[in-house]
Design a protein around this motif. Structure first.
Motif, mmCIF file in Angstrom:
data_model
loop_
_atom_site.group_PDB
_atom_site.id
_atom_site.type_symbol
_atom_site.label_atom_id
_atom_site.label_comp_id
_atom_site.label_asym_id
_atom_site.label_seq_id
_atom_site.Cartn_x
_atom_site.Cartn_y
_atom_site.Cartn_z
ATOM 1 N N ASP A 131 -3.531 -5.565 -8.197
ATOM 2 C CA ASP A 131 -2.192 -5.785 -8.743
ATOM 3 C C ASP A 131 -1.576 -7.139 -8.405
ATOM 4 O OD1 ASP A 131 -2.189 -3.209 -9.853
ATOM 5 O OD2 ASP A 131 -1.461 -2.321 -7.991
ATOM 6 N N TYR A 182 -9.572 1.156 2.893
ATOM 7 C CA TYR A 182 -8.733 0.124 2.272
ATOM 8 C C TYR A 182 -9.515 -0.941 1.503
ATOM 9 C CZ TYR A 182 -5.647 2.246 5.719
ATOM 10 O OH TYR A 182 -4.943 3.139 6.477
ATOM 11 N N LEU A 184 0.826 -1.211 0.000
ATOM 12 C CA LEU A 184 0.000 0.000 0.000
ATOM 13 C C LEU A 184 0.854 1.252 0.000
ATOM 14 C CD1 LEU A 184 -2.753 -1.066 2.572
ATOM 15 C CD2 LEU A 184 -3.031 -0.827 0.094
ATOM 16 N N ALA A 219 3.634 1.586 -1.328
ATOM 17 C CA ALA A 219 4.245 1.702 -2.659
ATOM 18 C C ALA A 219 3.189 1.904 -3.749
ATOM 19 C CB ALA A 219 5.073 0.458 -2.964
ATOM 20 N N ASN A 220 1.964 2.218 -3.338
ATOM 21 C CA ASN A 220 0.845 2.465 -4.268
ATOM 22 C C ASN A 220 0.484 1.238 -5.097
ATOM 23 O OD1 ASN A 220 0.462 5.241 -3.547
ATOM 24 N ND2 ASN A 220 2.285 5.744 -4.742
ATOM 25 N N LEU A 221 0.664 0.066 -4.510
ATOM 26 C CA LEU A 221 0.204 -1.170 -5.146
ATOM 27 C C LEU A 221 -1.144 -1.541 -4.533
ATOM 28 C CD1 LEU A 221 3.543 -3.213 -5.026
ATOM 29 C CD2 LEU A 221 2.436 -2.327 -7.091
ATOM 30 N N SER A 222 -2.062 -1.996 -5.367
ATOM 31 C CA SER A 222 -3.373 -2.414 -4.886
ATOM 32 C C SER A 222 -3.397 -3.931 -4.746
ATOM 33 C CB SER A 222 -4.470 -1.981 -5.858
ATOM 34 O OG SER A 222 -5.696 -2.609 -5.523
#
Length: 262
Positions: free
Chosen positions: A207, A254, A198, A200-203
């Motif tokens: 993702d 989230y 999260l 690192a802006n990963l979903s």
């Protein structure tokens, strides 16, 4: 004159007692940035109304939050699951304890080089967390994806020696968990803890090639020492972390990436 002094003294005493009644307990809690520190920050005004001043110290690693609680630099921490706590207690001679469980962060396998598991080439390198508990967790996830097979009954202490089949000849690269998102371009895939994903802006839900089930046993917990786990301030924090307010905050902020465990 004497009567006036008596009245004045009584007023001073009353004011002093009133001030004492409004004094705050300060609670210092260590946490990783996302979602733990964000959840704690959300609770600050709620706890303030209950006389608890919450101070949140953000960490980028999984070691210092525990050692600083043990050394009484912090009152508690919020970043880890039970298998990791047990491993740290054993390895470092700590005596930290669980106060309450809060949420589950399903760990995931991510890649910037492939979009499907079957696209992983023979001999592909997968980055995994280097601490024993999360390394085992990563192997269990990779086995769940069908990329390797592990010995029956190995449970949550799996190591590379427990791999019985590795059809793609995968290579595992242990790294500090916090560093793995930054290394994603250098490997074929990586197992990343949700808090670092999260950040690192990963979903996780969009993702990840594969994600842990929501019934994962790796519940993230509030941790303290034995000597302060039952303190009034910590119990107020524990109650707040298990409240409907926190459940709503987690679900709205989230989505499915983080699951309340209460």
């Amino acid at each position: 004159m004497k009567k006036w002094l008596t009245v004045a003294a009584s007023l001073v005493l009353a004011v002093s007692l009133g001030a004492c009644g409004k004094s705050e307990d300060t609670l210092k809690v260590g946490a990783t940035a996302v979602p733990h520190a964000e959840i704690l920050e959300h609770l600050k005004p709620i706890l303030a109304k209950e006389g608890v001043k919450l101070e949140v110290k953000v960490f980028n690693d999984y070691v210092l939050p525990n050692t600083q609680v043990a050394e009484k630099q912090l009152d508690a921490n919020f970043f880890q699951h039970i298998p990791y706590l047990e491993q740290q207690n054993k390895e470092r001679g700590l005596k930290l304890v669980e106060v309450t469980g809060v949420h589950i962060e399903p760990i995931g396998l991510y890649s910037r080089k492939v979009t499907k598991l079957d696209e992983l080439k023979d001999g592909a390198t997968i980055a995994v967390p280097n601490d024993p508990s999360n390394f085992s967790r990563a192997l269990l996830l990779i086995a769940k994806a069908g990329l390797i097979q592990l010995k029956d009954g190995v449970g949550y202490s799996a190591t590379e020696k427990d791999i019985t089949q590795n059809a793609k000849n995968l290579t595992f690269k242990p790294l500090d968990a916090a560093m793995i998102p930054r290394s994603l371009d250098e490997v074929d895939a990586a197992v990343i803890n949700t808090n670092y994903a999260l950040a690192a802006n990963l979903s996780p839900t969009k993702d990840a090639l594969v994600l842990e089930d929501k019934d994962s046993p790796y519940v993230n917990i509030l941790v303290s020492r034995e000597d302060n786990k039952d303190s009034e301030a910590l119990q107020k924090l524990a109650k707040a972390l298990n409240s409907d307010e926190v459940k709503k905050f987690i679900q709205e902020k989230y989505g499915e990436a983080i699951v309340p465990a209460f």
